[in-house]
Design a protein around this motif. Structure first.
Motif, PDB file in Angstrom:
ATOM      1  N   ASP A  38       0.832  -1.212   0.000  1.00  0.00           N
ATOM      2  CA  ASP A  38       0.000   0.000   0.000  1.00  0.00           C
ATOM      3  C   ASP A  38       0.863   1.257   0.000  1.00  0.00           C
ATOM      4  OD1 ASP A  38      -2.350  -1.505   0.040  1.00  0.00           O
ATOM      5  OD2 ASP A  38      -2.620  -1.305   2.215  1.00  0.00           O
ATOM      6  N   GLU A  39       1.896   1.264   0.828  1.00  0.00           N
ATOM      7  CA  GLU A  39       2.782   2.432   0.908  1.00  0.00           C
ATOM      8  C   GLU A  39       3.551   2.639  -0.392  1.00  0.00           C
ATOM      9  OE1 GLU A  39       5.081   1.674   4.453  1.00  0.00           O
ATOM     10  OE2 GLU A  39       3.389   2.175   5.767  1.00  0.00           O
ATOM     11  N   ALA A  40       4.007   1.568  -1.010  1.00  0.00           N
ATOM     12  CA  ALA A  40       4.726   1.683  -2.279  1.00  0.00           C
ATOM     13  C   ALA A  40       3.803   2.193  -3.387  1.00  0.00           C
ATOM     14  CB  ALA A  40       5.333   0.336  -2.655  1.00  0.00           C
ATOM     15  N   VAL A  41       2.574   1.706  -3.403  1.00  0.00           N
ATOM     16  CA  VAL A  41       1.595   2.169  -4.404  1.00  0.00           C
ATOM     17  C   VAL A  41       1.308   3.659  -4.201  1.00  0.00           C
ATOM     18  CG1 VAL A  41      -0.818   1.953  -5.158  1.00  0.00           C
ATOM     19  CG2 VAL A  41       0.586  -0.097  -4.852  1.00  0.00           C
ATOM     20  N   ALA A  42       1.199   4.097  -2.963  1.00  0.00           N
ATOM     21  CA  ALA A  42       0.979   5.525  -2.684  1.00  0.00           C
ATOM     22  C   ALA A  42       2.150   6.365  -3.201  1.00  0.00           C
ATOM     23  CB  ALA A  42       0.775   5.738  -1.180  1.00  0.00           C
ATOM     24  N   GLN A  43       3.366   5.853  -3.035  1.00  0.00           N
ATOM     25  CA  GLN A  43       4.540   6.562  -3.563  1.00  0.00           C
ATOM     26  C   GLN A  43       4.498   6.620  -5.093  1.00  0.00           C
ATOM     27  OE1 GLN A  43       8.270   4.979  -2.114  1.00  0.00           O
ATOM     28  NE2 GLN A  43       7.503   4.880  -0.022  1.00  0.00           N
ATOM     29  N   ALA A  44       4.109   5.515  -5.714  1.00  0.00           N
ATOM     30  CA  ALA A  44       4.011   5.502  -7.175  1.00  0.00           C
ATOM     31  C   ALA A  44       2.942   6.475  -7.649  1.00  0.00           C
ATOM     32  CB  ALA A  44       3.708   4.083  -7.665  1.00  0.00           C
ATOM     33  N   LYS A  45       1.819   6.504  -6.964  1.00  0.00           N
ATOM     34  CA  LYS A  45       0.733   7.422  -7.321  1.00  0.00           C
ATOM     35  C   LYS A  45       1.200   8.876  -7.204  1.00  0.00           C
ATOM     36  CE  LYS A  45      -4.187   7.316  -7.003  1.00  0.00           C
ATOM     37  NZ  LYS A  45      -4.250   6.535  -8.178  1.00  0.00           N
ATOM     38  N   ALA A  46       1.979   9.160  -6.176  1.00  0.00           N
ATOM     39  CA  ALA A  46       2.501  10.518  -5.966  1.00  0.00           C
ATOM     40  C   ALA A  46       3.511  10.927  -7.037  1.00  0.00           C
ATOM     41  CB  ALA A  46       3.126  10.625  -4.575  1.00  0.00           C
ATOM     42  N   SER A  47       4.024   9.959  -7.794  1.00  0.00           N
ATOM     43  CA  SER A  47       5.003  10.272  -8.845  1.00  0.00           C
ATOM     44  C   SER A  47       4.323  10.768 -10.118  1.00  0.00           C
ATOM     45  CB  SER A  47       5.867   9.050  -9.152  1.00  0.00           C
ATOM     46  OG  SER A  47       5.148   8.112  -9.942  1.00  0.00           O
ATOM     47  N   ASN A  48       2.998  10.886 -10.107  1.00  0.00           N
ATOM     48  CA  ASN A  48       2.234  11.367 -11.268  1.00  0.00           C
ATOM     49  C   ASN A  48       2.487  10.538 -12.525  1.00  0.00           C
ATOM     50  OD1 ASN A  48       0.959  13.508  -9.864  1.00  0.00           O
ATOM     51  ND2 ASN A  48       2.868  14.681  -9.996  1.00  0.00           N
ATOM     52  N   GLY A  49       2.446   9.220 -12.371  1.00  0.00           N
ATOM     53  CA  GLY A  49       2.595   8.338 -13.524  1.00  0.00           C
ATOM     54  C   GLY A  49       4.018   8.067 -13.947  1.00  0.00           C
ATOM     55  N   GLU A  50       4.990   8.573 -13.194  1.00  0.00           N
ATOM     56  CA  GLU A  50       6.394   8.388 -13.549  1.00  0.00           C
ATOM     57  C   GLU A  50       6.948   7.051 -13.076  1.00  0.00           C
ATOM     58  OE1 GLU A  50       8.431  10.563 -15.305  1.00  0.00           O
ATOM     59  OE2 GLU A  50       6.652  11.769 -15.683  1.00  0.00           O
ATOM     60  N   LYS A  51       6.282   6.429 -12.087  1.00  0.00           N
ATOM     61  CA  LYS A  51       6.826   5.197 -11.515  1.00  0.00           C
ATOM     62  C   LYS A  51       5.751   4.140 -11.306  1.00  0.00           C
ATOM     63  CE  LYS A  51      10.810   7.202  -9.242  1.00  0.00           C
ATOM     64  NZ  LYS A  51      11.698   7.113  -8.093  1.00  0.00           N
ATOM     65  N   PHE A  52       6.171   2.893 -11.461  1.00  0.00           N
ATOM     66  CA  PHE A  52       5.394   1.721 -11.092  1.00  0.00           C
ATOM     67  C   PHE A  52       6.044   1.108  -9.859  1.00  0.00           C
ATOM     68  CE2 PHE A  52       3.631   0.415 -15.557  1.00  0.00           C
ATOM     69  CZ  PHE A  52       2.646   1.380 -15.455  1.00  0.00           C
ATOM     70  N   VAL A  53       5.418   0.105  -9.313  1.00  0.00           N
ATOM     71  CA  VAL A  53       5.970  -0.632  -8.176  1.00  0.00           C
ATOM     72  C   VAL A  53       6.430  -1.996  -8.675  1.00  0.00           C
ATOM     73  CG1 VAL A  53       5.434  -1.715  -5.947  1.00  0.00           C
ATOM     74  CG2 VAL A  53       4.422   0.511  -6.531  1.00  0.00           C
ATOM     75  N   ILE A  54       7.610  -2.403  -8.248  1.00  0.00           N
ATOM     76  CA  ILE A  54       8.032  -3.792  -8.477  1.00  0.00           C
ATOM     77  C   ILE A  54       8.132  -4.450  -7.112  1.00  0.00           C
ATOM     78  CG2 ILE A  54       9.848  -5.384  -9.194  1.00  0.00           C
ATOM     79  CD1 ILE A  54      10.516  -3.584 -11.463  1.00  0.00           C
ATOM     80  N   CYS A  55       7.364  -5.519  -6.957  1.00  0.00           N
ATOM     81  CA  CYS A  55       7.420  -6.341  -5.753  1.00  0.00           C
ATOM     82  C   CYS A  55       8.298  -7.546  -6.069  1.00  0.00           C
ATOM     83  CB  CYS A  55       6.034  -6.843  -5.362  1.00  0.00           C
ATOM     84  SG  CYS A  55       4.806  -5.556  -5.089  1.00  0.00           S
ATOM     85  N   GLN A  56       9.444  -7.629  -5.414  1.00  0.00           N
ATOM     86  CA  GLN A  56      10.259  -8.840  -5.517  1.00  0.00           C
ATOM     87  C   GLN A  56       9.778  -9.742  -4.394  1.00  0.00           C
ATOM     88  OE1 GLN A  56      14.613  -8.590  -5.711  1.00  0.00           O
ATOM     89  NE2 GLN A  56      14.736 -10.563  -4.679  1.00  0.00           N
ATOM     90  N   VAL A  57       8.968 -10.720  -4.742  1.00  0.00           N
ATOM     91  CA  VAL A  57       8.351 -11.596  -3.757  1.00  0.00           C
ATOM     92  C   VAL A  57       9.275 -12.784  -3.491  1.00  0.00           C
ATOM     93  CG1 VAL A  57       6.303 -12.954  -3.172  1.00  0.00           C
ATOM     94  CG2 VAL A  57       6.070 -10.924  -4.632  1.00  0.00           C
ATOM     95  N   GLY A  58       9.542 -13.014  -2.224  1.00  0.00           N
ATOM     96  CA  GLY A  58      10.418 -14.115  -1.814  1.00  0.00           C
ATOM     97  C   GLY A  58      10.721 -13.975  -0.337  1.00  0.00           C
ATOM     98  N   VAL A 125       6.467  -8.875  -9.387  1.00  0.00           N
ATOM     99  CA  VAL A 125       5.125  -8.432  -9.728  1.00  0.00           C
ATOM    100  C   VAL A 125       5.186  -6.926  -9.935  1.00  0.00           C
ATOM    101  CG1 VAL A 125       2.712  -8.341  -9.021  1.00  0.00           C
ATOM    102  CG2 VAL A 125       4.138 -10.287  -8.326  1.00  0.00           C
ATOM    103  N   VAL A 126       4.824  -6.488 -11.134  1.00  0.00           N
ATOM    104  CA  VAL A 126       4.805  -5.073 -11.464  1.00  0.00           C
ATOM    105  C   VAL A 126       3.385  -4.559 -11.256  1.00  0.00           C
ATOM    106  CG1 VAL A 126       5.272  -3.322 -13.230  1.00  0.00           C
ATOM    107  CG2 VAL A 126       6.643  -5.444 -13.168  1.00  0.00           C
ATOM    108  N   LEU A 127       3.270  -3.517 -10.439  1.00  0.00           N
ATOM    109  CA  LEU A 127       1.983  -2.880 -10.160  1.00  0.00           C
ATOM    110  C   LEU A 127       1.995  -1.470 -10.727  1.00  0.00           C
ATOM    111  CD1 LEU A 127       1.742  -3.761  -6.347  1.00  0.00           C
ATOM    112  CD2 LEU A 127       0.788  -5.060  -8.254  1.00  0.00           C
ATOM    113  N   ASP A 128       0.879  -1.042 -11.283  1.00  0.00           N
ATOM    114  CA  ASP A 128       0.794   0.342 -11.737  1.00  0.00           C
ATOM    115  C   ASP A 128       0.530   1.250 -10.547  1.00  0.00           C
ATOM    116  OD1 ASP A 128      -1.976   0.253 -11.205  1.00  0.00           O
ATOM    117  OD2 ASP A 128      -2.537   0.250 -13.325  1.00  0.00           O
ATOM    118  N   GLU A 129       0.356   2.535 -10.806  1.00  0.00           N
ATOM    119  CA  GLU A 129       0.190   3.518  -9.724  1.00  0.00           C
ATOM    120  C   GLU A 129      -1.126   3.359  -8.973  1.00  0.00           C
ATOM    121  OE1 GLU A 129      -1.514   5.288 -13.440  1.00  0.00           O
ATOM    122  OE2 GLU A 129       0.339   4.232 -12.978  1.00  0.00           O
TER     123      GLU A 129
END
Length: 177
Positions: A38-58, A125-129
């Motif tokens: 949730d926090e990473a998605v909020a940061q991506a959203k605050a980037s105004n479309g400049e960033k996605f989130v990558i979750c390295q799951v493990g 896992v790549v998540l959009d904003e």
């Protein structure tokens, strides 16, 4: 008794593997992975479309997960691409601990990420904003020998930037005029 012995053997094997590789543990096992996402998605959203989130799951139990984290941290080209285009997080998931009381939480986490565990670990896992899954990457396609291939990793990352996916097309075309 057998289960306890197997658990001890697995734990010792993991400790020995970690000691042999000397790789830094990168997964924080004390934080809630849903909150972390949730926090990473909020940061991506605050980037105004400049960033996605990558979750390295493990997890820290996974030598290949730690190898990947070590590999990218030592490569300036890869880190530049990540820092410019992604909020990169290490999402802790331990399939052996995803039983009993933790089963519902683990199932909810995997469901949120479109069940990436089917590919093994690490899995990306790549998540959009907005937190929507736009891609799941099986790490085996990035491997080479006992490590990872820089060109394959760069190709994966470049293919899933916001600009490559078309999320930032309007911003990039307006600055090109």
């Amino acid at each position: 008794m057998k289960r306890t012995a197997l658990s001890i053997i697995f734990a010792l094997s993991a400790i020995i593997a970690m000691a042999q590789t000397g790789l830094k543990k990168v997964y924080d096992e004390t934080i809630n992975p849903m909150t972390q996402i949730d926090e990473a998605v909020a940061q991506a959203k605050a980037s105004n479309g400049e960033k996605f989130v990558i979750c390295q799951v493990g997890g820290n139990w996974c030598p290949w997960c730690l190898r990947f984290a070590n590999f990218i941290s030592k490569d300036a080209d890869i880190m530049k691409l990540i820092n410019e285009n992604f909020i990169y997080i290490h999402v802790n998931y331990n399939p052996r601990k995803a039983k009993g009381a933790n089963q519902a939480d683990a199932a909810a986490l995997m469901q949120r990420l479109n069940n990436p565990q089917r590919f093994g670990f690490p899995v990306f896992v790549v998540l959009d904003e907005d937190g929507k899954v736009v891609h799941i990457q099986d790490s085996s396609f990035l491997e080479e020998g006992q490590g990872y291939n820089k060109e394959k990793v760069l190709r994966f990352l470049k293919a899933w930037t916001p600009a490559a996916v078309g999320k930032n097309v309007e911003a990039s075309t307006s600055t090109a005029k």
